[in-house]
Write an enzyme that holds these catalytic residues in place. Structure first.
Site, PDB file in Angstrom:
ATOM      1  N   LEU A  60       0.874  -1.173   0.000  1.00 46.80           N
ATOM      2  CA  LEU A  60       0.000   0.000   0.000  1.00 46.80           C
ATOM      3  C   LEU A  60       0.912   1.224   0.000  1.00 46.80           C
ATOM      4  CD1 LEU A  60      -2.661  -0.978   2.718  1.00 46.80           C
ATOM      5  CD2 LEU A  60      -2.954  -1.023   0.234  1.00 46.80           C
ATOM      6  N   ASP A  61       0.491   2.284  -0.693  1.00 45.65           N
ATOM      7  CA  ASP A  61       1.285   3.510  -0.686  1.00 45.65           C
ATOM      8  C   ASP A  61       1.544   3.953   0.747  1.00 45.65           C
ATOM      9  OD1 ASP A  61       1.127   3.493  -3.419  1.00 45.65           O
ATOM     10  OD2 ASP A  61      -0.272   5.171  -3.580  1.00 45.65           O
ATOM     11  N   ARG A  62       2.667   4.565   0.954  1.00 40.60           N
ATOM     12  CA  ARG A  62       3.075   4.952   2.312  1.00 40.60           C
ATOM     13  C   ARG A  62       1.993   5.699   3.097  1.00 40.60           C
ATOM     14  NH1 ARG A  62       8.856   6.777   4.607  1.00 40.60           N
ATOM     15  NH2 ARG A  62       8.149   7.472   6.634  1.00 40.60           N
ATOM     16  N   VAL A  64      -1.161   5.599   2.901  1.00 35.18           N
ATOM     17  CA  VAL A  64      -2.442   4.882   2.950  1.00 35.18           C
ATOM     18  C   VAL A  64      -2.455   3.835   4.060  1.00 35.18           C
ATOM     19  CG1 VAL A  64      -4.044   3.436   1.623  1.00 35.18           C
ATOM     20  CG2 VAL A  64      -2.746   5.249   0.479  1.00 35.18           C
ATOM     21  N   HIS A 162       0.065   4.388  -7.940  1.00 31.39           N
ATOM     22  CA  HIS A 162      -0.788   5.514  -7.525  1.00 31.39           C
ATOM     23  C   HIS A 162      -2.114   5.551  -8.286  1.00 31.39           C
ATOM     24  CE1 HIS A 162       2.899   8.069  -6.015  1.00 31.39           C
ATOM     25  NE2 HIS A 162       2.673   6.991  -5.274  1.00 31.39           N
TER      26      HIS A 162
END
Length: 228
Positions: A60-62, A64, A162
């Site tokens: 998961l993106d940082r 999030v 993203h």
């Protein structure tokens, strides 16, 4: 050490809540990451000597938060990774976005190009070299006219860099608090959360569904009284 919220654990997998602003795995910042936290948790809980094996299946993106599953054995890691490739592995997200979306349900299909130098992606023409198709379904769950924000559920068909953030921004409804692609909420925490994960157990083959919601505070107040 950060305290982990354990959603599920057995001998083969461990499902946890990813803490917002902590990377999924170690990166150049050297900050503490989720993979290391899970390894430390297992090492401490079971008093394991030496290195502990934990398989990273997805990221998961940082900024999030939300549900993440890790494998506790190489066999489980291999089978779960195969589920990702075969699209058995499913992730659903919640996002708070800017404005009112006229069509309450829909599908977004775009072509994304990743700019490696700036670590950003953008929507481009499908014929551009290295452009990749990105597809997601969205459903508006609630609209707050006072704050002009909508709570949206998102089902990903592809897992591009993203992707949700870029596609919603291009759609004209950027995620509140998105520092890279957003128009509102600068300086706030991004309102994007991986709230549901559906997998097949790597050993028993049982279908498993895990849910985890953010606390209904701040931007996520919009969740109050909503049955997700």
């Amino acid at each position: 050490m950060e305290k982990l919220k354990i959603i599920y654990e057995d001998n083969h997998i461990i499902v946890v809540e990813k803490i917002p602003n902590i990377p999924s795995q170690s990166d150049k910042t050297g900050d503490v990451d989720m993979l290391t936290l899970v390894k430390e948790y297992i090492k401490e809980k079971y008093n394991k000597p030496g290195n502990v094996y934990v398989g990273l299946i997805h990221r998961l993106d940082r900024p999030v938060g939300g549900v993440m599953v890790f494998a506790k054995t190489s066999k489980a890691a291999s089978r779960l990774s195969n589920q990702v490739r075969e699209k058995i592995f499913k992730k659903e997200y919640l996002a708070v976005v800017d404005g009112k979306i006229e069509n309450t349900k829909g599908t977004l299909i775009d072509y994304l190009y990743k700019d490696e130098r700036n670590n950003m992606s953008k929507v481009v023409h499908k014929d551009k070299k290295n452009a990749k198709e990105a597809k997601l379904d969205y459903e508006v769950l609630v609209y707050n006219p006072i704050k002009n924000l909508s709570l949206v559920r998102i089902n990903l068909h592809t897992g591009r860099h993203h992707q949700i953030r870029v596609q919603l921004s291009h759609f004209g409804h950027s995620i509140f608090g998105d520092q890279k692609y957003g128009t509102r909420g600068k300086g706030k925490q991004i309102a994007l959360w991986a709230y549901k994960l559906t997998i097949e157990h790597p050993i028993t083959k049982e279908k498993l569904e895990f849910r985890d919601l953010p606390e209904p505070i701040g931007t996520w107040c919009i969740l109050k009284n909503e049955k997700i």
